[in-house]
Design a protein around this motif. Sequence first.
Motif, PDB file in Angstrom:
ATOM      1  N   VAL A 234      36.891  54.923   2.773  1.00  0.00           N
ATOM      2  CA  VAL A 234      36.430  53.639   2.231  1.00  0.00           C
ATOM      3  C   VAL A 234      36.713  52.504   3.208  1.00  0.00           C
ATOM      4  CG1 VAL A 234      36.795  51.929   0.414  1.00  0.00           C
ATOM      5  CG2 VAL A 234      36.606  54.354  -0.179  1.00  0.00           C
ATOM      6  N   ASN A 235      37.909  52.476   3.764  1.00  0.00           N
ATOM      7  CA  ASN A 235      38.263  51.415   4.713  1.00  0.00           C
ATOM      8  C   ASN A 235      37.402  51.482   5.966  1.00  0.00           C
ATOM      9  OD1 ASN A 235      40.281  50.446   3.032  1.00  0.00           O
ATOM     10  ND2 ASN A 235      41.900  51.621   4.037  1.00  0.00           N
ATOM     11  N   TYR A 238      33.419  50.757   4.950  1.00  0.00           N
ATOM     12  CA  TYR A 238      33.166  49.431   4.423  1.00  0.00           C
ATOM     13  C   TYR A 238      33.295  48.346   5.483  1.00  0.00           C
ATOM     14  CZ  TYR A 238      32.033  50.051  -0.432  1.00  0.00           C
ATOM     15  OH  TYR A 238      31.365  50.347  -1.588  1.00  0.00           O
ATOM     16  N   SER A 239      33.607  48.752   6.712  1.00  0.00           N
ATOM     17  CA  SER A 239      33.557  47.782   7.805  1.00  0.00           C
ATOM     18  C   SER A 239      32.114  47.487   8.178  1.00  0.00           C
ATOM     19  CB  SER A 239      34.302  48.317   9.029  1.00  0.00           C
ATOM     20  OG  SER A 239      33.684  49.496   9.517  1.00  0.00           O
ATOM     21  N   SER A 240      31.188  48.276   7.640  1.00  0.00           N
ATOM     22  CA  SER A 240      29.760  48.069   7.890  1.00  0.00           C
ATOM     23  C   SER A 240      29.138  47.316   6.717  1.00  0.00           C
ATOM     24  CB  SER A 240      29.054  49.424   8.065  1.00  0.00           C
ATOM     25  OG  SER A 240      27.652  49.267   8.005  1.00  0.00           O
ATOM     26  N   ASN A 241      28.639  46.101   6.979  1.00  0.00           N
ATOM     27  CA  ASN A 241      27.984  45.318   5.929  1.00  0.00           C
ATOM     28  C   ASN A 241      26.739  46.023   5.413  1.00  0.00           C
ATOM     29  OD1 ASN A 241      29.800  43.146   5.930  1.00  0.00           O
ATOM     30  ND2 ASN A 241      28.780  42.200   7.685  1.00  0.00           N
ATOM     31  N   PHE A 243      26.310  49.217   5.170  1.00  0.00           N
ATOM     32  CA  PHE A 243      26.729  50.280   4.268  1.00  0.00           C
ATOM     33  C   PHE A 243      27.008  49.711   2.878  1.00  0.00           C
ATOM     34  CE2 PHE A 243      29.567  53.290   2.266  1.00  0.00           C
ATOM     35  CZ  PHE A 243      29.009  54.498   2.604  1.00  0.00           C
ATOM     36  N   LYS A 244      27.637  48.534   2.810  1.00  0.00           N
ATOM     37  CA  LYS A 244      27.917  47.910   1.513  1.00  0.00           C
ATOM     38  C   LYS A 244      26.631  47.685   0.735  1.00  0.00           C
ATOM     39  CE  LYS A 244      31.928  45.319   3.237  1.00  0.00           C
ATOM     40  NZ  LYS A 244      32.475  43.973   3.479  1.00  0.00           N
ATOM     41  N   LYS A 245      25.610  47.159   1.427  1.00  0.00           N
ATOM     42  CA  LYS A 245      24.344  46.860   0.756  1.00  0.00           C
ATOM     43  C   LYS A 245      23.651  48.124   0.289  1.00  0.00           C
ATOM     44  CE  LYS A 245      23.569  42.648   3.477  1.00  0.00           C
ATOM     45  NZ  LYS A 245      22.691  41.998   4.485  1.00  0.00           N
ATOM     46  N   LYS A 247      25.073  51.035  -0.391  1.00  0.00           N
ATOM     47  CA  LYS A 247      25.830  51.652  -1.488  1.00  0.00           C
ATOM     48  C   LYS A 247      25.524  50.934  -2.794  1.00  0.00           C
ATOM     49  CE  LYS A 247      30.292  53.038  -3.264  1.00  0.00           C
ATOM     50  NZ  LYS A 247      31.693  53.321  -3.001  1.00  0.00           N
ATOM     51  N   GLN A 248      25.456  49.622  -2.773  1.00  0.00           N
ATOM     52  CA  GLN A 248      25.140  48.868  -3.984  1.00  0.00           C
ATOM     53  C   GLN A 248      23.780  49.259  -4.527  1.00  0.00           C
ATOM     54  OE1 GLN A 248      25.562  44.824  -2.642  1.00  0.00           O
ATOM     55  NE2 GLN A 248      27.800  44.862  -2.716  1.00  0.00           N
TER      56      GLN A 248
END
Length: 254
Positions: A234-235, A238-241, A243-245, A247-248
């Motif tokens: 996760v750490n 999640y350093s990739s913006n 990836f965050k988008k 995943k959401q």
Amino acid sequence: MIAVKNLHKGFNGVGILKGVSATFNPGETSLIIGQSGSGKTVFLKSLIGIHTPEQGTITYDGRVNVEMSTEDKRLFRQELGMVFQGSALFDSQTVEENVMFPLKMFTKQSDEEMLDRVNFVLRRVNLENSNFKYPAELSGGMQKRVAIARAIVMNPKYLFCDEPNSGLDPQTAIVIDNLIQEITDEYKITTVINTHDMNSVMEIGQKIVFLKSGSKAWEGTNKEIFKTENEAVVNFVYSSNLFKKVKQAYLKDL
């Protein structure tokens, strides 16, 4: 299939790989990810025989690395293709000469047979009619496709890629990812990719091995990585913006 069991490797008394085990299957794109210093490069170089592990085994379709004779090793080298970071093309040679290089080194084919094979793989990577161009005349993406053509010209059982998208723009990187996956599936190659590119993880991560401090900290697919609660993974991801988008959006569709 490549089966790795309890692999240890170090330099000057410092352990780099600490008991890594993993299995890589034919027709599957397997990605090795992790932070700088996690052991990714040492692991990949161990798989292709550049580094000799101090402990553990690597088995290639029933052939154990530590039991290979000189002849076994020679045959194994002919069965692997390598896409180097930065493509590693010979600047003074044409596309045709670069791709033909492994054939001249490892086979006794006639000039006509070699040329037929070179043209076949150039068509496969959408570079027909580029035979007489030099690397300096090609874009970064085209150079990478030449590198892939050279890697598959011997019809390898195993394909290893070291940061294949390094230096490429996102759109070209996706093209290269898709090409590697298509070739892997089409020819049932056992493909292992060392990467830090989260786009690649999301696009072609049929199997993902996450290394942390020389140990395997997590293993799964590009879908499972969205749902993992492994803190180290996760750490890292999640350093990739981006990836965050993604995943959401993925969780929203569940």
